[in-house]
Design an enzyme around this catalytic site. Structure first.
Site, PDB file in Angstrom:
ATOM      1  N   LYS A 182       0.825  -1.213   0.000  1.00  0.00           N
ATOM      2  CA  LYS A 182       0.000   0.000   0.000  1.00  0.00           C
ATOM      3  C   LYS A 182       0.863   1.268   0.000  1.00  0.00           C
ATOM      4  O   LYS A 182       0.695   2.159  -0.835  1.00  0.00           O
ATOM      5  CB  LYS A 182      -0.911  -0.023   1.237  1.00  0.00           C
ATOM      6  CG  LYS A 182      -1.640   1.252   1.506  1.00  0.00           C
ATOM      7  CD  LYS A 182      -2.663   1.544   0.443  1.00  0.00           C
ATOM      8  CE  LYS A 182      -3.227   2.942   0.612  1.00  0.00           C
ATOM      9  NZ  LYS A 182      -4.259   3.249  -0.337  1.00  0.00           N
ATOM     10  N   PHE A 191      -0.961   8.668 -14.578  1.00  0.00           N
ATOM     11  CA  PHE A 191      -0.231   9.460 -13.583  1.00  0.00           C
ATOM     12  C   PHE A 191       0.994  10.150 -14.177  1.00  0.00           C
ATOM     13  O   PHE A 191       2.019  10.297 -13.538  1.00  0.00           O
ATOM     14  CB  PHE A 191       0.106   8.616 -12.344  1.00  0.00           C
ATOM     15  CG  PHE A 191      -1.107   8.479 -11.462  1.00  0.00           C
ATOM     16  CD1 PHE A 191      -2.186   7.725 -11.877  1.00  0.00           C
ATOM     17  CD2 PHE A 191      -1.196   9.169 -10.260  1.00  0.00           C
ATOM     18  CE1 PHE A 191      -3.342   7.650 -11.115  1.00  0.00           C
ATOM     19  CE2 PHE A 191      -2.346   9.102  -9.499  1.00  0.00           C
ATOM     20  CZ  PHE A 191      -3.416   8.335  -9.924  1.00  0.00           C
ATOM     21  N   ALA A 249       1.137  16.369 -15.906  1.00  0.00           N
ATOM     22  CA  ALA A 249       1.798  17.447 -15.161  1.00  0.00           C
ATOM     23  C   ALA A 249       0.745  18.442 -14.695  1.00  0.00           C
ATOM     24  O   ALA A 249      -0.312  18.579 -15.300  1.00  0.00           O
ATOM     25  CB  ALA A 249       2.815  18.126 -16.060  1.00  0.00           C
ATOM     26  N   GLY A 306      -2.440  16.449  -4.288  1.00  0.00           N
ATOM     27  CA  GLY A 306      -2.963  16.743  -2.951  1.00  0.00           C
ATOM     28  C   GLY A 306      -3.791  15.569  -2.482  1.00  0.00           C
ATOM     29  O   GLY A 306      -3.581  14.433  -2.911  1.00  0.00           O
ATOM     30  N   CYS A 355      -4.267  11.280   0.906  1.00  0.00           N
ATOM     31  CA  CYS A 355      -3.433  10.064   0.871  1.00  0.00           C
ATOM     32  C   CYS A 355      -1.997  10.305   0.437  1.00  0.00           C
ATOM     33  O   CYS A 355      -1.067  10.016   1.198  1.00  0.00           O
ATOM     34  CB  CYS A 355      -4.085   9.045  -0.049  1.00  0.00           C
ATOM     35  SG  CYS A 355      -5.769   8.684   0.447  1.00  0.00           S
ATOM     36  N   ARG A 391      -8.598  18.311   1.521  1.00  0.00           N
ATOM     37  CA  ARG A 391      -7.379  17.996   2.275  1.00  0.00           C
ATOM     38  C   ARG A 391      -6.134  18.093   1.385  1.00  0.00           C
ATOM     39  O   ARG A 391      -6.090  17.485   0.331  1.00  0.00           O
ATOM     40  CB  ARG A 391      -7.508  16.607   2.918  1.00  0.00           C
ATOM     41  CG  ARG A 391      -8.416  16.637   4.137  1.00  0.00           C
ATOM     42  CD  ARG A 391      -8.615  15.279   4.724  1.00  0.00           C
ATOM     43  NE  ARG A 391      -9.446  14.430   3.873  1.00  0.00           N
ATOM     44  CZ  ARG A 391      -9.793  13.182   4.184  1.00  0.00           C
ATOM     45  NH1 ARG A 391      -9.366  12.644   5.300  1.00  0.00           N
ATOM     46  NH2 ARG A 391     -10.559  12.480   3.375  1.00  0.00           N
TER      47      ARG A 391
HETATM   48  C1  UGA Z   1      -4.831   7.820  -4.146  1.00  0.00           C
HETATM   49  C2  UGA Z   1      -4.459   6.561  -4.937  1.00  0.00           C
HETATM   50  O1  UGA Z   1      -4.567   6.824  -6.339  1.00  0.00           O
HETATM   51  C3  UGA Z   1      -5.373   5.390  -4.563  1.00  0.00           C
HETATM   52  O2  UGA Z   1      -4.958   4.195  -5.240  1.00  0.00           O
HETATM   53  C4  UGA Z   1      -5.301   5.164  -3.056  1.00  0.00           C
HETATM   54  O3  UGA Z   1      -6.172   4.123  -2.637  1.00  0.00           O
HETATM   55  C5  UGA Z   1      -5.682   6.448  -2.332  1.00  0.00           C
HETATM   56  O4  UGA Z   1      -4.784   7.501  -2.737  1.00  0.00           O
HETATM   57  C6  UGA Z   1      -5.571   6.190  -0.852  1.00  0.00           C
HETATM   58  O5  UGA Z   1      -4.480   5.852  -0.370  1.00  0.00           O
HETATM   59  O6  UGA Z   1      -6.606   6.193  -0.171  1.00  0.00           O
HETATM   60  P1  UGA Z   1      -6.720   9.730  -4.335  1.00  0.00           P
HETATM   61  O7  UGA Z   1      -5.947  10.449  -3.284  1.00  0.00           O
HETATM   62  O8  UGA Z   1      -8.186   9.589  -4.183  1.00  0.00           O
HETATM   63  O9  UGA Z   1      -6.147   8.221  -4.525  1.00  0.00           O
HETATM   64  O10 UGA Z   1      -6.509  10.518  -5.701  1.00  0.00           O
HETATM   65  P2  UGA Z   1      -5.654  10.353  -7.058  1.00  0.00           P
HETATM   66  O11 UGA Z   1      -6.587  10.215  -8.190  1.00  0.00           O
HETATM   67  O12 UGA Z   1      -4.603   9.336  -6.928  1.00  0.00           O
HETATM   68  O13 UGA Z   1      -4.998  11.803  -7.171  1.00  0.00           O
HETATM   69  C7  UGA Z   1      -4.114  12.312  -6.179  1.00  0.00           C
HETATM   70  C8  UGA Z   1      -3.571  13.657  -6.591  1.00  0.00           C
HETATM   71  O14 UGA Z   1      -2.641  13.515  -7.665  1.00  0.00           O
HETATM   72  C9  UGA Z   1      -4.621  14.666  -7.079  1.00  0.00           C
HETATM   73  O15 UGA Z   1      -4.340  15.930  -6.519  1.00  0.00           O
HETATM   74  C10 UGA Z   1      -4.439  14.668  -8.580  1.00  0.00           C
HETATM   75  O16 UGA Z   1      -4.828  15.891  -9.161  1.00  0.00           O
HETATM   76  C11 UGA Z   1      -2.945  14.431  -8.689  1.00  0.00           C
HETATM   77  N1  UGA Z   1      -2.522  13.844  -9.981  1.00  0.00           N
HETATM   78  C12 UGA Z   1      -2.932  12.593 -10.319  1.00  0.00           C
HETATM   79  C13 UGA Z   1      -1.686  14.561 -10.806  1.00  0.00           C
HETATM   80  O17 UGA Z   1      -1.284  15.710 -10.500  1.00  0.00           O
HETATM   81  N2  UGA Z   1      -1.274  13.991 -11.995  1.00  0.00           N
HETATM   82  C14 UGA Z   1      -1.673  12.750 -12.369  1.00  0.00           C
HETATM   83  O18 UGA Z   1      -1.248  12.296 -13.461  1.00  0.00           O
HETATM   84  C15 UGA Z   1      -2.521  12.043 -11.515  1.00  0.00           C
END
Ligand code: UGA
Length: 438
Positions: free
Chosen positions: A203, A248, A251, A256, A259, A326
């Site tokens: 994880k 992922f 850019a 944020g 997690c 958050r």
């Molecule tokens: C993340 C993980 O993706 C999940 O697999 C995990 O279960 C979860 O944390 C957790 O530990 O509970 P989450 O925080 O809901 O999920 O959101 P994401 O979609 O992963 O995005 C996280 C951040 O990264 C966002 O601010 C998003 O805008 C940013 N991001 C994502 C980018 O800047 N670029 C990307 O290419 C992808």
């Protein structure tokens, strides 16, 4: 309705707990949800969903007959053998995970040879072994323990629960591990069954890797800005390599949420506490902090001093399809803009209520057009579909200035330039319109 399956308990009704509960109810389990927040339990009993998560309300409503809500752990213990723990593990000042809510559950559960705690909350590797030791010390050695980390993303949590890339079960090979594997069987997902510490590490390592991918592409974007390359094209070219993959690699103005920032820090601290300096993660965190601030430099480049300048923020949530604020990049950005004397008006389709609790010194608008009224610049902070579908010519008419900073590279630079805007994305070079169509 799916055929009846083993009942479960879920402790904690936040994003992970509620989605897990609704998901297992959908698969056929009766679910006893327990939360210490009596008001929240009342709302859930009344059919209200306290968080914004697409599809969750429908799933809870559909399975209402299987959902039970209580503040009393005894209710779950009476009906279910497996108790999924989905309580918060926020960061402490030292960056370590705060395990006080997890510990409260561990201390509250009575001795039993029939029950197991199934840990969904993200905890440091080594927690499960420590919990089993605590059970022994408290004369509760008959309790079983399983690590079953959750990988769902906010905004697509229901879909992620029902269609996981993998299910990870860490246990000592007893009845509880088998029972958890059985519960997930209808989802037909690849299973990784391992020891408890390895499941915990899967994880943390997964989140840290994804965060590293984002900070990496953000640094590439920053180099693109110096060299005239377009990071969107670069990411596409990289992502087609199956070993890298396209996900992922977007850019933007930093990651944020509840997690990534917490888990990257927690893994770094976990390593540090064990005597290892995780250098790479230190950079991942630093790059992310700087990335949130780069927008301010871009605004200054075009507008000069920001004192008295009107800046419209489109979106505040840490990503679309959630009201979660958050660690949202908008928190740092709005604070920096305030400090520089800008007049900030923000619009978010869903997160305003949450944002009002944590953001000060900015005005809130009821629509994107209202936020853009007389603005010198618009910053796209969260790529909600509503912003991508806007009539940007109308936005241009409402504004005083003509600058758009696209913090998520989600808008069409050519269309915006055609509408009279000066467009600047993240790592997109100065002249994206000069790209060749292939
Ligand atoms: C993340 C993980 O993706 C999940 O697999 C995990 O279960 C979860 O944390 C957790 O530990 O509970 P989450 O925080 O809901 O999920 O959101 P994401 O979609 O992963 O995005 C996280 C951040 O990264 C966002 O601010 C998003 O805008 C940013 N991001 C994502 C980018 O800047 N670029 C990307 O290419 C992808």
């Amino acid at each position: 309705m799916s055929p009846e399956r083993a009942p479960i308990g879920v402790i904690g009704t936040g994003y992970v707990g509620l989605v897990t509960a609704a998901g297992f109810a959908e698969l056929g389990s009766d679910v006893w949800c327990v939360d210490i927040d009596a008001e929240k339990v009342e709302r859930l009993r009344a059919g209200e969903v306290p968080i914004y998560e697409p599809g969750l309300e429908e799933l809870l409503r559909k399975n209402a007959a299987r959902m039970h809500f209580s503040t009393d752990l005894a209710d779950a213990l009476e009906h279910a053998r497996l108790l999924f723990v989905a309580v918060g593990t926020p960061p402490t000042y030292s960056g370590d995970a705060d395990l006080s809510a997890v510990n409260a559950v561990i201390n509250a559960i009575p001795a039993s040879d029939d029950h197991a705690l199934v840990m969904k909350s993200t905890v440091p590797a080594g927690t499960g072994v420590a919990v089993k030791r605590m059970f022994e010390e408290q004369g509760k050695g008959g309790l079983a323990y399983v690590s079953c980390p959750e990988f769902l993303k906010e905004g697509s949590a229901v879909k992620d629960f029902l269609h996981p890339d993998r299910v990870v079960v860490g246990d000592v090979g007893d009845w509880a591990g088998d029972a958890v594997v059985d519960l997930y069987a209808p989802l037909l997902a690849p299973l990784v069954r391992t020891d408890i510490a390895s499941a915990e590490m899967v994880k943390l390592a997964s989140n840290a890797f994804l965060a590293t991918k984002i900070s990496f592409i953000n640094e590439i974007a920053n180099v693109c800005e110096e060299t005239g390359a377009d990071v969107v094209e670069v990411a596409q070219g990289m992502g087609l390599d199956e070993r890298i993959g396209p996900k992922f690699l977007q850019a933007g103005i930093g990651f944020g949420g509840s997690c990534f920032p917490k888990d990257v820090d927690a893994l770094k601290q976990l390593a540090g506490n064990s005597g290892y300096h995780f250098q790479l993660l230190t950079s991942v965190i630093e790059v992310n902090e700087l990335q949130k601030r780069r927008v301010v430099g871009k605004l200054q480049k075009h507008l000069g001093t920001l004192v008295g300048k009107r800046i419209a923020l489109f979106g505040l949530a840490f990503k679309p399809n959630t009201d979660d604020m958050r660690e949202a990049s908008s928190l740092v950005l709005s604070a920096r803009l305030n400090a520089d004397g800008a007049l900030v008006t923000a619009y978010d389709p869903v997160a305003e209520e949450q944002a009002r609790k944590v953001v000060s010194g900015i005005s809130f608008a009821d629509s994107p057009m209202q936020a853009a009224q007389d603005a010198d610049a618009v910053v796209l902070v969260t790529e909600w579909p509503e912003f991508l579908e806007l009539d940007w010519a109308q936005v241009a008419d409402a504004m005083d200035g003509n600058l758009v900073i696209d913090g998520r590279n989600a808008l069409d630079p050519d269309a915006l330039q055609a509408a009279g805007f000066v467009y600047e994305g993240v790592g997109r070079g100065e002249h994206p319109q000069a790209r060749h169509e292939v």
